[in-house]
Write a protein that holds these residues in place. Structure first.
Motif, PDB file in Angstrom:
ATOM      1  N   CYS A  26      13.952  24.300  19.228  1.00 35.80           N
ATOM      2  CA  CYS A  26      14.793  25.140  20.084  1.00 35.80           C
ATOM      3  C   CYS A  26      15.714  24.270  20.926  1.00 35.80           C
ATOM      4  CB  CYS A  26      13.909  26.018  20.971  1.00 35.80           C
ATOM      5  SG  CYS A  26      14.814  27.051  22.133  1.00 35.80           S
ATOM      6  N   ASN A  52      19.822  24.269  20.448  1.00 37.78           N
ATOM      7  CA  ASN A  52      20.655  24.767  21.541  1.00 37.78           C
ATOM      8  C   ASN A  52      21.237  23.643  22.389  1.00 37.78           C
ATOM      9  OD1 ASN A  52      20.396  27.856  21.526  1.00 37.78           O
ATOM     10  ND2 ASN A  52      18.285  27.157  21.257  1.00 37.78           N
ATOM     11  N   ASN A  62      12.224  28.108  25.270  1.00 41.38           N
ATOM     12  CA  ASN A  62      11.049  28.492  24.501  1.00 41.38           C
ATOM     13  C   ASN A  62       9.907  27.547  24.847  1.00 41.38           C
ATOM     14  OD1 ASN A  62       9.326  29.412  22.411  1.00 41.38           O
ATOM     15  ND2 ASN A  62      10.162  27.908  20.975  1.00 41.38           N
ATOM     16  N   LYS A  65       3.641  32.378  22.624  1.00 42.04           N
ATOM     17  CA  LYS A  65       5.042  31.950  22.728  1.00 42.04           C
ATOM     18  C   LYS A  65       5.703  32.693  23.882  1.00 42.04           C
ATOM     19  CE  LYS A  65       9.088  31.630  19.559  1.00 42.04           C
ATOM     20  NZ  LYS A  65      10.212  31.850  20.405  1.00 42.04           N
ATOM     21  N   CYS A  78      16.841  32.361  25.690  1.00 41.98           N
ATOM     22  CA  CYS A  78      16.968  32.445  24.237  1.00 41.98           C
ATOM     23  C   CYS A  78      17.973  33.522  23.857  1.00 41.98           C
ATOM     24  CB  CYS A  78      15.594  32.782  23.648  1.00 41.98           C
ATOM     25  SG  CYS A  78      15.657  33.589  22.036  1.00 41.98           S
ATOM     26  N   LEU A  80      18.413  34.115  20.521  1.00 44.80           N
ATOM     27  CA  LEU A  80      18.008  34.265  19.124  1.00 44.80           C
ATOM     28  C   LEU A  80      18.884  33.414  18.201  1.00 44.80           C
ATOM     29  CD1 LEU A  80      15.609  35.955  18.065  1.00 44.80           C
ATOM     30  CD2 LEU A  80      17.237  37.592  17.198  1.00 44.80           C
ATOM     31  N   CYS A  81      19.285  32.256  18.730  1.00 44.04           N
ATOM     32  CA  CYS A  81      20.096  31.327  17.937  1.00 44.04           C
ATOM     33  C   CYS A  81      21.287  32.018  17.284  1.00 44.04           C
ATOM     34  CB  CYS A  81      19.241  30.643  16.862  1.00 44.04           C
ATOM     35  SG  CYS A  81      18.134  29.399  17.550  1.00 44.04           S
ATOM     36  N   ALA A 140      16.992  31.707  13.454  1.00 44.14           N
ATOM     37  CA  ALA A 140      16.240  31.176  14.591  1.00 44.14           C
ATOM     38  C   ALA A 140      15.528  29.862  14.258  1.00 44.14           C
ATOM     39  CB  ALA A 140      15.233  32.214  15.070  1.00 44.14           C
ATOM     40  N   ALA A 141      15.860  28.809  15.007  1.00 42.63           N
ATOM     41  CA  ALA A 141      15.312  27.488  14.722  1.00 42.63           C
ATOM     42  C   ALA A 141      13.799  27.453  14.888  1.00 42.63           C
ATOM     43  CB  ALA A 141      15.967  26.456  15.632  1.00 42.63           C
ATOM     44  N   CYS A 142      13.285  28.228  15.837  1.00 46.54           N
ATOM     45  CA  CYS A 142      11.842  28.204  16.084  1.00 46.54           C
ATOM     46  C   CYS A 142      11.077  28.759  14.886  1.00 46.54           C
ATOM     47  CB  CYS A 142      11.505  28.971  17.364  1.00 46.54           C
ATOM     48  SG  CYS A 142      12.150  30.646  17.428  1.00 46.54           S
TER      49      CYS A 142
HETATM   50  S1  SF4 Z   1      15.412  31.928  18.533  1.00 44.55           S
HETATM   51 FE1  SF4 Z   1      13.800  30.408  18.883  1.00 44.55          FE
HETATM   52  S2  SF4 Z   1      14.853  28.462  18.675  1.00 44.55           S
HETATM   53 FE2  SF4 Z   1      16.453  29.986  18.908  1.00 44.55          FE
HETATM   54  S3  SF4 Z   1      16.859  30.022  21.109  1.00 44.55           S
HETATM   55 FE3  SF4 Z   1      15.315  31.583  20.728  1.00 44.55          FE
HETATM   56  S4  SF4 Z   1      13.368  30.555  21.079  1.00 44.55           S
HETATM   57 FE4  SF4 Z   1      14.906  28.954  20.845  1.00 44.55          FE
END
Ligand code: SF4
Ligand code: SF4
Ligand code: SF4
Lengths: 396, 339
Positions: free
Chosen positions: B59, B63, B89, B113, B178, B180-181, B191-193
């Protein structure tokens, strides 16, 4: 407006540099220095704000409480122009002045607290408008009301600077600004309560209710009268003038009337929601609730009879305690009753407190300078006011 | 004229107007907002999380976020205890008793999380006075625009999950949370997570599909072998794996809470113990907006009150003018009564 027929207001005169104004000056300088640090290093450098308590006393004291204290003008104007109680006319200007300062400072105080203050104008720009947001409406009302109050108060400056023509023209439409000057603060003060509704269960049940707007509005109106009592006694003592007891005594009665309505709404709501049980828990919230309630109830004891309402000391203390009740209601609802989860705590830092003191010092200093130099308070040697209502009462 | 009766009459009229402006019946009631049909989100399954924190690092990288020390003395580890304006995150560990049994209530431990839940009816969006927090009508992503934001922190205070954070250490601090990327979506990434999660504990996908997957898992027999998808549920871009089902708490957190969220959560330990308080199904923003629209919808009520006030004020200002002229010489008569 009809001031020219009532007892003409006149400047009090006298020295501007006194121990009181000097102290105010020092407090203001200290606040300015702290604000300079705040703008260079950020909010964290001078405040104890955190993500659990993102709003501290700069919001709650300077803006929410500051503007409630500034309801004197609105409360008195309602009495005089809406309920046609003309005898209170001499109180309009001084009350309006205090309101003008209170609201203007509350408006400016918001900027000190804004984390991205250079974008401040967005709140007034249609491009960014967010009509669902309570804060949006609060900001619009506060901005408009400040303008309206300056217009309402402008005859004072026009008199001083001899702008007769402008004054006459303004008088023709003044009724509209007077009306706006009652509607806008009603919207604003009630919305300060509505701000908390979206916080949902984060606000303790002793304070979270859909009636928050009504509760905040009613308490602001009573605070308005309390502030007038408080200020009149203070101004009389400070300027060694006689106290306008013939106005303050009946005003105290009106204040108790509105306060009674407030208490009925407040406790009726708690009972109806079944939330009163929380007041008997052994915790800080319950303790603060009773402290708040005691302050709101104390004027009923202190000022219970006509004899007591003629006692300036009682009027002063009664007014001050009611104001304290209003302060506690707001601090309780916004901070004591606010819980974002375990691990967070907030108590204002010393620099944070100093800025708040500085803000109130500006108000006191401004009030002194303007009443000494501009025609605001009724002329001391003039005959007292006569008004239709007073005459009616006297001949009955 | 009887002054007292006149006063009462006006007091009643005025009182009704005041009550009207503040406590009208909910004529403009609005219920919870509807989820966009193509909404995307995450499914976090606490029972699969091994606490590796790969998602926390991913994350940060995705970001472009700076390091976040939780102690200035020992500024070595980027290990914040909670989300901050610089950390969107975190994975929090929970334990009880000896803390040796994974996903057990007694003597157990589990991971959770913490990041934005992308509420269907978000409090932060309802709160924001300058439309800096908005909900994308297609994806449902709750997004932030720092260029619009005035830094009032109403969103920080309002969010029932304590998600948006402000950077108090900067004179130009922004809100961090967040999104959501959303910047990765145009590149065909997600989403990277979720992408980096080795077990599939964080899964990306359409909310409708995620919800079906969550309910599939809740229906599993404890110990029964099943397939665990990873990465993106919609595209199945990463190979799934097979393993036994845990004993779930029968609750999809985020399905109903405050009107539902686009991030859904499953766990084997009661959610309250994992820092997720029970919340009502009615969204707080719908309550606040119902009240606002009732009072100010179309500005009908304020304008009506303004009209009444103008009319009364106009009469009284005039009235004053007429009577004051002759009132002046009788000044003392009025005074005696009040003394
Ligand atoms: S989707 Fe996941 S990786 Fe992307 S900003 Fe939100 S918590 Fe971070
Ligand atoms: S979790 Fe908080 S920040 Fe995220 S959408 Fe919901 S209210 Fe907004
Ligand atoms: S801090 Fe920014 S994003 Fe949050 S409510 Fe205020 S203006 Fe909106």
């Amino acid at each position: 407006m009809t001031e020219h027929i009532h007892v003409a207001p006149a400047p009090v005169g006298g020295r501007l540099l006194t121990p009181v104004t000097f102290t105010c000056g020092v407090l203001i300088l200290a606040a300015l220095a702290i604000l300079a640090v705040r703008f260079v290093l950020g909010l964290g450098a001078v405040t104890h704000l955190n993500d659990g308590y993102p709003w501290g006393i700069w919001v709650v004291a300077d803006v929410v409480i500051g503007s409630a204290f500034a309801c004197g003008g609105f409360s008195i104007a309602m009495l005089v122009y809406i309920f046609n109680k003309g005898e209170y006319h001499p109180l309009v200007r001084p009350a309006l002045l205090a309101s003008l300062f209170g609201y203007t400072l509350a408006g400016v105080g918001v900027i000190f607290d804004l984390g991205r203050w250079w974008n401040f104008w967005h709140i007034l720009s249609p491009a960014y408008a967010s009509p669902n947001s309570v804060m949006f409406e609060v900001a619009l009302c506060i901005s408009l009301y400040i303008v309206v109050m300056w217009i309402e108060f402008s005859p004072t400056f026009m008199e001083k600077w001899g702008m007769r023509d402008a004054r006459r023209k303004l008088n023709k439409v003044m009724f509209f600004f007077i009306a706006l000057g009652t509607v806008l603060p009603m919207m604003h003060q009630s919305s300060l309560g509505s701000l908390l509704i979206v916080f949902g269960t984060q606000i303790h049940p002793l304070w979270q209710t859909m009636l928050l707007p009504l509760i905040f509005l009613l308490s602001a109106i009573t605070i308005g009268y309390a502030v007038v009592l408080f200020e009149s006694c203070l101004a009389a003592a400070g300027y060694r003038r006689s106290i306008e007891m013939h106005l303050l005594t009946p005003l105290a009665k009106i204040m108790l009337g509105v306060l009674a309505v407030f208490m009925i709404v407040r406790f009726g709501d708690l009972l109806w929601r079944g939330a009163l049980g929380h007041a008997f828990a052994a915790n800080l919230q319950a303790f603060m609730f009773w402290l708040e309630t005691a302050c709101f109830l104390s004027p009923f004891v202190l000022l219970r009879s006509e004899v007591q309402r003629r006692n300036p000391a009682r009027l002063f203390i009664g007014g001050a305690l009611l104001m304290l009740g209003g302060v506690l209601l707001r601090i309780n609802a916004f901070l004591v009753g606010y819980d974002t989860g375990t691990g967070w705590s907030y108590f204002p830092s010393v620099p944070e407190l100093l800025v708040t003191f500085g803000m109130f010092a500006i108000e006191v200093l401004g009030y002194i300078v303007i009443t000494r130099r501009f025609p605001v308070l009724p002329r001391e040697d003039a005959p007292p006011t006569a008004t239709p209502a007073a005459l009616r009462a006297a001949t009955r | 004229m009887n002054g007292r009766r006149e006063f009462l009459r006006r007091a009643l009229a005025g009182g009704a107007a005041v009550a009207g402006t503040t406590a009208c019946p909910s004529a403009h009631a609005r219920g919870n907002a509807e989820i966009p049909p193509e909404a995307i989100g995450l499914l976090f399954d606490s029972t699969l999380c091994i606490g590796c924190k790969a998602c926390v690092a991913a994350c940060k990288a995705a970001n472009d976020l700076p390091l976040d020390y939780n102690s200035p003395v020992d500024a070595l580890w980027d290990m914040p205890l909670d989300t901050t304006a610089r950390t969107y995150n975190v994975i929090k560990a929970w334990q009880s008793g000896t803390g040796t049994q994974r996903n057990q209530q007694i003597d157990g431990y589990a991971f959770m999380k913490s990041s934005c839940l992308h509420c269907i009816d978000p409090s932060c969006v309802s709160a924001c006075p300058v439309s800096a927090m908005t909900k994308d009508p297609a994806t449902g992503i709750v997004q932030y625009d720092a260029d619009a934001c005035i830094g009032c922190r109403y969103c920080v205070a309002a969010c029932p999950f304590g998600i948006p954070k402000y950077d108090y250490d900067s004179p130009t601090g922004k809100i961090g949370k967040c999104e959501l990327c959303r910047h990765l979506l145009p590149e065909g990434k997600y989403a990277a997570c979720a992408e980096v999660c080795p077990t599939g504990a964080t899964l990306f996908g359409k909310v409708s599909a995620l919800k079906a997957e969550a309910h599939r898992r809740l229906a599993l027999q404890e110990g029964a072998p099943t397939i665990w998808p990873r990465g993106n549920l919609d595209t199945a871009d990463q190979p799934a794996w097979e393993g036994p089902a845990p004993r779930y708490v029968q609750h999809v957190y985020g399905e109903k809470e405050v009107g539902g969220t686009q991030m859904l959560k499953l766990a084997a330990v009661p959610f309250e113990q994992l820092g997720h308080k029970p919340l009502p199904e009615r969204s707080f923003s719908s309550q606040s907006e119902t009240l606002q629209h009732t009072l100010y919808g179309g500005l009908v009520l304020p304008l009506a009150v303004l009209g009444v006030m103008s009319w009364v004020a106009r009469r009284n200002v005039k009235h004053d003018d007429e009577t004051d002229a002759r009132g002046a010489q009788d000044a003392h008569a009025g005074e005696k009564r009040h003394d």
